[in-house]
Design a protein around this motif. Structure first.
Motif, short mmCIF file in Angstrom:
data_model
loop_
_atom_site.label_atom_id
_atom_site.label_comp_id
_atom_site.label_asym_id
_atom_site.label_seq_id
_atom_site.Cartn_x
_atom_site.Cartn_y
_atom_site.Cartn_z
N TYR A 297 -6.26 0.35 -5.14
CA TYR A 297 -6.75 -0.15 -6.44
C TYR A 297 -8.23 0.14 -6.50
O TYR A 297 -9.00 -0.27 -5.63
CB TYR A 297 -6.49 -1.65 -6.60
N ARG A 298 -8.64 0.84 -7.56
CA ARG A 298 -10.03 1.27 -7.67
C ARG A 298 -10.81 0.49 -8.72
O ARG A 298 -10.31 0.20 -9.79
CB ARG A 298 -10.09 2.76 -8.03
N ASN A 299 -12.04 0.18 -8.35
CA ASN A 299 -13.05 -0.30 -9.28
C ASN A 299 -12.61 -1.49 -10.13
O ASN A 299 -12.68 -1.44 -11.36
CB ASN A 299 -13.48 0.86 -10.19
N PRO A 300 -12.17 -2.59 -9.49
CA PRO A 300 -11.84 -3.77 -10.30
C PRO A 300 -13.05 -4.25 -11.10
O PRO A 300 -14.17 -4.26 -10.60
CB PRO A 300 -11.42 -4.81 -9.25
N SER B 75 -5.59 -10.10 -8.78
CA SER B 75 -4.32 -9.69 -9.40
C SER B 75 -3.71 -8.51 -8.66
O SER B 75 -2.49 -8.44 -8.49
CB SER B 75 -4.54 -9.33 -10.87
N ALA B 76 -4.57 -7.58 -8.20
CA ALA B 76 -4.06 -6.44 -7.43
C ALA B 76 -3.42 -6.92 -6.13
O ALA B 76 -2.34 -6.43 -5.74
CB ALA B 76 -5.20 -5.47 -7.14
N ALA C 54 -12.93 -14.37 -3.37
CA ALA C 54 -11.78 -14.67 -4.24
C ALA C 54 -10.49 -14.13 -3.63
O ALA C 54 -9.44 -14.78 -3.68
CB ALA C 54 -12.00 -14.07 -5.63
N ILE C 55 -10.56 -12.94 -3.05
CA ILE C 55 -9.39 -12.37 -2.37
C ILE C 55 -9.00 -13.25 -1.18
O ILE C 55 -7.82 -13.55 -0.96
CB ILE C 55 -9.68 -10.93 -1.91
N ALA C 56 -10.00 -13.67 -0.40
CA ALA C 56 -9.73 -14.53 0.75
C ALA C 56 -9.09 -15.84 0.32
O ALA C 56 -8.14 -16.33 0.97
CB ALA C 56 -11.02 -14.79 1.53
N ALA C 57 -9.57 -16.42 -0.77
CA ALA C 57 -8.99 -17.67 -1.26
C ALA C 57 -7.53 -17.48 -1.64
O ALA C 57 -6.68 -18.35 -1.37
CB ALA C 57 -9.79 -18.18 -2.46
N LYS C 58 -7.22 -16.35 -2.26
CA LYS C 58 -5.83 -16.07 -2.62
C LYS C 58 -4.97 -15.87 -1.37
O LYS C 58 -3.83 -16.37 -1.29
CB LYS C 58 -5.78 -14.84 -3.52
N LEU C 59 -5.50 -15.18 -0.37
CA LEU C 59 -4.73 -14.93 0.84
C LEU C 59 -4.45 -16.22 1.61
O LEU C 59 -3.45 -16.30 2.33
CB LEU C 59 -5.47 -13.93 1.74
N GLU C 60 -5.32 -17.23 1.47
CA GLU C 60 -5.04 -18.52 2.11
C GLU C 60 -3.73 -19.12 1.59
O GLU C 60 -3.04 -19.83 2.33
CB GLU C 60 -6.19 -19.49 1.86
N GLU C 61 -3.41 -18.82 0.35
CA GLU C 61 -2.16 -19.32 -0.22
C GLU C 61 -0.94 -18.65 0.41
O GLU C 61 0.18 -19.16 0.31
CB GLU C 61 -2.14 -19.09 -1.73
#
Length: 386
Positions: free
Chosen positions: A215-218, A226-227, A255-262
């Protein structure tokens, strides 16, 4: 011919950019630093000369520390620092450099968004007799490099070893036991991202890693999250890791880390080139597997030293310099905490007297060694010895 075509295209783009960015202003840093590069900062006109750099509209702790160190180095030599907001594209880079020249800067930091933008930067600085140094980038196109190096006002480049960065993150992922990963990275034409991706690709080949998706350039942190969610849904347990090689989306790493905690039950390994203070807890609990030591403050110190020396008539070298800063892998939360306690703070690494004693007048090898050997713990020792 190539230079002329690019110039014409960018003039048109700049006209649109300037019409759309009427609130862009040049802010002069105060002696106290802080968020001096943000809009509305109090101006300072005490310096005998000005150096300037294009900057983002808002600052995090690292960017603010970079500003403070640049400013202190200029002020130690009797000058001052100004900034000009730009939007990280070619047109606004040109616009910002032009504005800084108009405002009287004798030296300018440039972080080019592409190789081609350097044709225009070189022409403007040559015409105005303004020194410029590339910071946080190297020139990856040999034709552009040859053109830029013909300028007597080009001082060289300070950059992080981005190939090494990609390779080290790939190795860190392999060391964690993950093999199949998804990649979050920059736009395909971003030269820094291209170099990091090559390092990662070589590590993948060496260690038997497979990239499942990219996934490029969010545009923002939510887009990056979301990716990640879509990959988890699509690949399930087949996705063992996520590699983040950099984006322009503020706060996306945490934010990615917070999602991965789920999804902690899936044990997805996450390695990222950038962090913020929120990431300390994620390294501590293992959500972030590894990151790299941030070198942007060291970069700003090296570039500001080279630029200030040249503007004050004491160039560090007769030829353009290339200072490559080396990354280190961080897997310990205490090490990252120390960085935010002692380096990414509202205090420059060196005060003005220390700048004069330790930085100004260093040769190339000495400056490179100083910056490559600078750590949070060495800065702590320096400050405690005062």
């Amino acid at each position: 011919m190539k230079k002329k075509v690019i110039s014409l295209l960018l003039v048109a783009a700049m006209a649109v950019s300037m019409a759309a960015c009427g609130n862009t202003s040049t802010d002069k840093g105060s002696d106290n630093g802080g968020t001096a590069a943000s809009a509305g900062a109090e101006a300072s006109t005490d310096g005998d000369f000005l150096i300037g750099y294009p900057t983002a509209a808002s600052y995090n702790a690292v960017m603010n520390a970079m500003h403070l160190n640049r400013q202190t180095i200029a002020q130690a030599a009797g000058g001052d620092l100004v900034t000009e907001i730009f939007e990280f594209d070619d047109a606004t880079t040109i616009d910002a450099v032009e504005k800084l020249i108009t405002d009287g800067c004798k030296g300018i930091f440039v972080t080019p968004t592409s190789n081609d933008v350097l044709y225009n930067v070189t022409d403007m600085c040559d015409e105005a007799g303004v020194y410029f140094i590339i910071s946080m980038r190297s020139i990856t196109d040999e034709e552009v490099k040859s053109y830029v190096e013909n300028s007597k006002y080009y001082l060289g480049c300070v950059y992080e070893d981005e190939y090494q960065a990609g390779y080290m993150l790939g190795k860190a992922l392999a060391d964690s036991g993950a093999k199949d990963y998804c990649l979050i990275t920059t736009a395909s034409d971003n030269t820094t991202g291209q170099t990091r991706e090559q390092g990662l690709a070589d590590a993948a080949e060496e260690f038997g890693l497979t990239c499942l998706d990219t996934y490029r350039n969010p545009a923002d942190a939510s887009e990056a999250v979301s990716a990640v969610e879509s990959w988890i849904a699509k690949y399930g347990s087949d996705m063992q890791g996520i590699v983040r090689l950099g984006t322009q989306a503020t706060g996306d790493q945490s934010a990615i880390a917070a999602k991965l905690e789920e999804y902690s039950d899936k044990d997805i390994k996450f390695v990222t080139i950038d962090t913020d203070e929120n990431c300390i807890s994620y390294i501590k609990d293992g959500t972030i597997t590894a990151t790299l030591g941030d070198l942007l403050i060291q970069d700003s110190i090296a570039a500001a030293t080279v630029l200030t020396d040249a503007v004050t008539g004491k160039p560090i070298s007769d030829d353009p310099v290339e200072l490559a800063l080396k990354y280190s892998v961080i897997t310990d939360a205490d090490e990252l905490q120390a960085y935010f306690d002692y380096m990414a703070v509202e205090e420059p690494i060196y005060n003005k007297d220390e700048v004069k004693a330790n930085l100004l007048g260093l040769d190339v090898a000495g400056l490179e060694d100083l910056c490559n050997n600078m750590t949070a713990l060495s800065v702590k020792e320096l400050h405690e010895s005062r």
